[in-house]
Scaffold this active site. Structure first.
Site, short mmCIF file in Angstrom:
data_model
loop_
_atom_site.label_atom_id
_atom_site.label_comp_id
_atom_site.label_asym_id
_atom_site.label_seq_id
_atom_site.Cartn_x
_atom_site.Cartn_y
_atom_site.Cartn_z
N LYS A 48 0.85 -1.20 0.00
CA LYS A 48 0.00 0.00 0.00
C LYS A 48 0.88 1.25 0.00
O LYS A 48 0.60 2.22 -0.70
CB LYS A 48 -0.96 -0.03 1.20
CG LYS A 48 -2.09 -1.01 0.98
CD LYS A 48 -2.88 -1.38 2.21
CE LYS A 48 -3.84 -2.52 1.85
NZ LYS A 48 -4.53 -3.10 3.00
N GLN A 92 -5.30 -1.97 9.08
CA GLN A 92 -5.13 -3.29 8.50
C GLN A 92 -5.77 -4.36 9.40
O GLN A 92 -5.45 -4.46 10.58
CB GLN A 92 -3.62 -3.57 8.32
CG GLN A 92 -3.30 -4.85 7.57
CD GLN A 92 -3.76 -4.83 6.12
OE1 GLN A 92 -3.56 -3.86 5.40
NE2 GLN A 92 -4.41 -5.90 5.70
N ASP A 115 -11.61 2.07 3.07
CA ASP A 115 -11.90 0.64 2.93
C ASP A 115 -13.41 0.41 2.76
O ASP A 115 -13.84 -0.68 2.39
CB ASP A 115 -11.46 -0.10 4.21
CG ASP A 115 -10.24 -0.99 3.97
OD1 ASP A 115 -9.96 -1.29 2.80
OD2 ASP A 115 -9.58 -1.37 4.95
#
Ligand code: NDP
Length: 279
Positions: A48, A92, A115
């Site tokens: 990322k 995460q 997300d």
């Protein structure tokens, strides 16, 4: 049979994102938080970070120790919610067991929730009035459209009903006017249902689960799964070698859906930056 090249499609979308970002007065900024030292998560976080560099974004990476408390994590999220340089926040997952994932997701400002896991964003996706789309299912939709595959009126079967992939995937196919069936571990007649599909999306997490008898001649097969086969080699949910000859389009693993997920995260960060800057 056509193999959908996720790497190539992903590279062209990243080039488009980079060009868009260059036109902005403020650099889109993404913060990624990793708690603990799960090796797979470390790889995802590194990738990322690399993707941010590639598209010219500002990024902040936070690696916190396994024993981080809920208070400390929420404190960092709050700080990032306020930061004018940060437009996207990603925690995460999975988190260490002592941390409450639901509470953590709720703490992220929905405008920075790139997300798209916050209930506000999940609800917007349901209604069809979204700010962000969840990265993996959105990546699948891009693969379909950029391969010239029209979903309208097609029989779509999604195997898997997770909040991250299966459920939002079904919703996006429905918004694209597909006729959608969602299958899961309790589904009866799975083979029969799958073999009706014009578009079959597999998001199970079981190596070589989808076999040729489950696939209609000429179907489009999208393989979201990331697994290891008996030799430890990376593979999807689909028995690629035997299924591919029956399909009109198929995604490989690796090199199919995988590269798209992070690219869609970049796209969401760009969108977040535009939305926040234009407020
Ligand atoms: P989950 O484990 O959360 O969900 C798996 C789903 O598959 C569940 O809904 C489960 O059903 C269903 N399932 C399991 N076994 C069967 C079976 N025998 N028959 C029918 N359905 C079954 O996984 P995720 O959705 O998070 O991920 C799925 C896969 O996609 C994994 O391999 C993961 O690594 C990969 N992935 C890939 C990404 C990418 O970037 N390419 C991103 C995210 C995930 P039930 O609900 O009944 O238990």
């Amino acid at each position: 049979m056509n193999i959908i090249n996720g790497k190539e499609i992903s590279a062209s979308i990243r080039a488009e994102i980079k060009a868009e970002a260059e036109k902005m007065t403020v650099k889109p900024g993404l913060a990624v938080i990793l708690v603990g030292s799960d090796p797979a998560s470390q790889v995802y976080v590194r990738n990322k970070n690399k993707a941010c560099e590639e598209v010219g974004f500002y990024s902040e990476m936070y690696t916190l120790p396994e024993e981080t408390s809920m208070e400390e994590l929420l404190g960092l999220i709050d700080q990032l919610n306020q930061s004018p340089q940060i437009h996207g926040i990603l925690v995460q997952l999975p988190l260490p067991k002592h941390l409450d994932e639901e509470k953590v997701i709720l703490a992220i400002n929905p405008e920075k929730d790139v997300d798209a896991f916050h209930p506000v964003n999940v609800g917007k996706i349901m209604i069809g009035n979204h700010s962000f789309l969840p990265c993996t299912p959105a990546g699948v939709m891009e693969l379909l459209s950029r391969s010239g595959i029209d979903v309208t009126g097609k029989e779509c079967v999604v195997i898997g009903r997770s909040n991250i992939v299966g459920k939002p995937q079904a919703m996006l196919l429905l918004h694209a006017n597909g006729t959608v069936t969602v299958c899961h571990s309790r589904t009866k007649n799975l083979t029969e249902i799958c073999s009706r599909a014009d578009i079959l999306v597999s998001a199970i997490g079981k190596a070589k689960f989808v076999t040729p008898d489950m696939v209609k001649e000429g179907a489009v097969v999208i393989d979201v799964g990331i697994n290891r086969d008996e030799n430890g080699k990376l593979c999807g949910d689909v028995d690629f070698e035997n299924v591919a000859p029956k399909t009109s389009f198929i995604t490989p693993v690796p090199g199919g859906v995988g590269p798209m997920t992070i690219t869609m995260l970049m796209k969401n960060t760009l969108t977040a930056a535009k939305n926040i800057e234009n407020k």
